[in-house]
Write a protein that holds these residues in place. Structure first.
Motif, short mmCIF file in Angstrom:
data_model
loop_
_atom_site.label_atom_id
_atom_site.label_comp_id
_atom_site.label_asym_id
_atom_site.label_seq_id
_atom_site.Cartn_x
_atom_site.Cartn_y
_atom_site.Cartn_z
N GLU A 89 -17.82 14.64 5.10
CA GLU A 89 -18.54 15.77 4.52
C GLU A 89 -20.05 15.46 4.57
OE1 GLU A 89 -17.07 17.35 0.84
OE2 GLU A 89 -18.74 18.78 0.71
N LEU A 90 -20.40 14.24 4.22
CA LEU A 90 -21.82 13.88 4.28
C LEU A 90 -22.31 13.94 5.73
CD1 LEU A 90 -24.44 13.02 3.00
CD2 LEU A 90 -23.65 10.65 3.00
N LEU A 91 -21.45 13.55 6.67
CA LEU A 91 -21.82 13.64 8.09
C LEU A 91 -22.24 15.08 8.42
CD1 LEU A 91 -21.81 12.66 11.12
CD2 LEU A 91 -19.39 13.25 11.15
N ARG A 105 -32.70 9.51 21.90
CA ARG A 105 -33.41 8.23 22.01
C ARG A 105 -32.54 7.02 21.65
NH1 ARG A 105 -37.58 11.50 19.99
NH2 ARG A 105 -37.46 10.77 17.84
N ALA A 106 -31.30 7.26 21.21
CA ALA A 106 -30.45 6.14 20.78
C ALA A 106 -30.12 5.23 21.98
CB ALA A 106 -29.16 6.68 20.17
N HIS A 107 -30.26 3.90 21.77
CA HIS A 107 -30.10 2.95 22.88
C HIS A 107 -28.77 3.10 23.63
CE1 HIS A 107 -33.70 1.10 21.57
NE2 HIS A 107 -33.20 0.40 20.56
N ALA A 108 -27.67 3.21 22.86
CA ALA A 108 -26.34 3.21 23.50
C ALA A 108 -26.19 4.44 24.40
CB ALA A 108 -25.25 3.18 22.44
N TYR A 109 -26.65 5.59 23.89
CA TYR A 109 -26.56 6.82 24.67
C TYR A 109 -27.48 6.74 25.90
CZ TYR A 109 -27.49 11.67 25.99
OH TYR A 109 -27.66 12.82 26.70
N VAL A 127 -19.75 10.82 28.37
CA VAL A 127 -20.35 10.78 27.02
C VAL A 127 -19.66 11.82 26.15
CG1 VAL A 127 -22.45 11.13 25.67
CG2 VAL A 127 -22.60 10.10 27.95
N ASN A 128 -18.96 11.39 25.11
CA ASN A 128 -18.40 12.39 24.20
C ASN A 128 -19.34 12.58 23.02
OD1 ASN A 128 -17.73 10.44 22.13
ND2 ASN A 128 -15.93 9.88 23.32
N PHE A 132 -22.43 10.44 21.17
CA PHE A 132 -23.79 10.99 21.05
C PHE A 132 -24.26 11.03 19.59
CE2 PHE A 132 -26.77 14.71 21.04
CZ PHE A 132 -27.76 14.11 21.80
N THR A 133 -23.35 11.38 18.69
CA THR A 133 -23.75 11.51 17.28
C THR A 133 -23.39 10.26 16.46
OG1 THR A 133 -21.65 12.56 16.71
CG2 THR A 133 -23.44 14.04 17.32
N TYR A 134 -23.03 9.20 17.13
CA TYR A 134 -22.65 7.94 16.48
C TYR A 134 -23.63 7.54 15.36
CZ TYR A 134 -21.28 2.92 16.48
OH TYR A 134 -20.86 1.65 16.12
N PRO A 135 -24.95 7.60 15.61
CA PRO A 135 -25.88 7.18 14.55
C PRO A 135 -25.82 8.05 13.30
CG PRO A 135 -27.00 7.28 16.69
CD PRO A 135 -25.68 7.95 16.86
N VAL A 136 -25.40 9.31 13.42
CA VAL A 136 -25.35 10.18 12.23
C VAL A 136 -24.16 9.77 11.35
CG1 VAL A 136 -25.66 12.53 11.40
CG2 VAL A 136 -26.02 12.04 13.82
N LEU A 137 -23.03 9.45 12.00
CA LEU A 137 -21.87 8.98 11.23
C LEU A 137 -22.22 7.66 10.53
CD1 LEU A 137 -18.96 9.18 10.29
CD2 LEU A 137 -18.21 8.25 12.49
#
Ligand code: ADP
Ligand code: TRP
Length: 331
Positions: A89-91, A105-109, A127-128, A132-137
């Motif tokens: 929910e916070l995500l 700009r995230a390195h992994a992406y 890329v799923n 892409f949104t890994y840093p937000v989680l």
């Protein structure tokens, strides 16, 4: 009031000594002075692992590793990310405060896009959206629990900085301090543990020393460390040697000084240096290895500990979500 320390490890295979020195050990040290919240980031692992049996197996393995290294679920909140649905929910809330450009700009992406371009493929091939949104989680994991400190290797610093940016943008919009700004911390001496080939130790480079291999396998791996062709008699530079770099992480200061002097003097062969490296690593890992196999044989107890931990975590998380819902007008 104690400060809050939080970190997560993805269940993506048996942890190696880079994970141990860079993440697990410093986190456990920090739990002596902080209120610690350590979890298994299983939804982060889903991006890469789509095999249900494998994912569950790796979850148990990483949980056993934490317990074997000394995590005590009585003092540390220990849970599985997926058992705390408030995270997701916070995500969703945080997504509304995350510029797409920040994720670009995230390195992994960026690394994946670069590899695709070099291979003449579509830039987003493979890329799923989870990746892409890994840093937000990851920001949701951290911000949900009012985290002060995040013990991680330096490769994760960019993610923590993104969590800071996202939190600041939420706080700015609502003129609130509701999201605490987390600080990454890494120990100077274990910032980057080197692997068998001298590059950063990483599962992705296939250069790791796994924490729980047998003594025999451990020795074989250490003997396979890449060295140059200097003879036994030649003086050697400790500061460019990956054997010495690894040795420093396990030996006492006296042992390190002694080894340094013998490098500089000459007469220490690579085989002997590797043997001594094996001895210090094995001395530290042996009791941990035994506890690891104990826990792997008591998996029911692991699941119970995780379940109990997640109940406590949910209590804290639901209070945070209630506070945030009020702020955004969805209460
Ligand atoms: P890997 O690179 O092997 O896939 P992860 O990305 O799963 O490892 O890392 C899990 C944790 O271990 C993170 O906190 C990371 O910073 C830390 N870590 C991983 N490799 C190293 C290393 N070589 N040196 C120091 N810390 C590391
Ligand atoms: N991204 C981290 C890694 O790859 C794992 C992780 C997920 C994490 N959520 C976290 C680490 C929150 C610290 C805090 O190692």
């Amino acid at each position: 009031m104690k400060k809050i320390a939080l970190t997560g490890i993805k269940p993506t295979g048996i942890p190696h000594i880079g994970n141990y020195l860079g993440a697990i050990k410093p986190a456990l040290k920090l739990s002596e002075t902080c209120e610690a919240r350590y979890f298994i980031a299983d939804y982060h692992a889903l991006n890469a692992c789509k095999d249900p049996v494998e994912l569950k197996k790796m979850t148990v393995e990483i949980a056993s590793a934490w317990l074997a290294c000394g995590l005590d679920p009585k003092n540390t909140l220990f849970y599985r990310q997926s058992d705390v649905p408030e995270t997701f929910e916070l995500l969703t809330i945080l997504m509304a405060f995350t510029p797409k450009g920040l994720m670009n700009r995230a390195h992994a992406y960026k690394a994946m896009v670069q590899n695709n371009l070099e291979a003449n493929k579509d830039p987003d091939d493979g890329v799923n959206m989870g990746l892409f949104t890994y840093p937000v989680l990851m920001a949701a994991d951290i911000l949900l629990f009012d985290t002060d400190f995040v013990p991680v290797g330096t490769d994760q610093f960019q993610h923590i900085e993104m969590a800071q940016d996202i939190a600041q943008s939420f706080n700015y919009v609502y003129k609130t301090q509701a999201l605490k700004i987390p600080q990454p911390i890494a120990q100077e001496d274990t910032k980057t543990v080197v692997g068998l080939d001298g590059r950063k130790m990483s599962k992705s480079y296939n250069n790791t020393i796994p924490m729980f291999c047998t003594e025999k396998e451990l020795k074989k791996l250490i003997m396979s460390i890449v060295t140059n062709s200097q003879t036994i008699e030649e003086p050697k530079d400790p500061d460019t040697s990956n054997i010495f770099a690894l040795y420093k992480n396990f030996a006492t200061p006296e042992q390190v000084e002694n080894m340094r002097a013998r490098y500089l003097k000459g007469g220490l062969g690579w085989g002997q240096a590797k043997q001594e490296l094996f001895e210090v690593i094995n001395a530290e890992l042996k009791p941990i290895r035994e506890r690891y196999y104990y826990w792997m044989n008591h998996q029911e107890d692991i699941w119970n500990a995780l379940k109990e931990g997640s109940q406590k975590a949910r209590l804290l998380a639901s209070q945070k979500i209630a506070q945030l819902r009020k702020i955004i007008g969805i209460d």
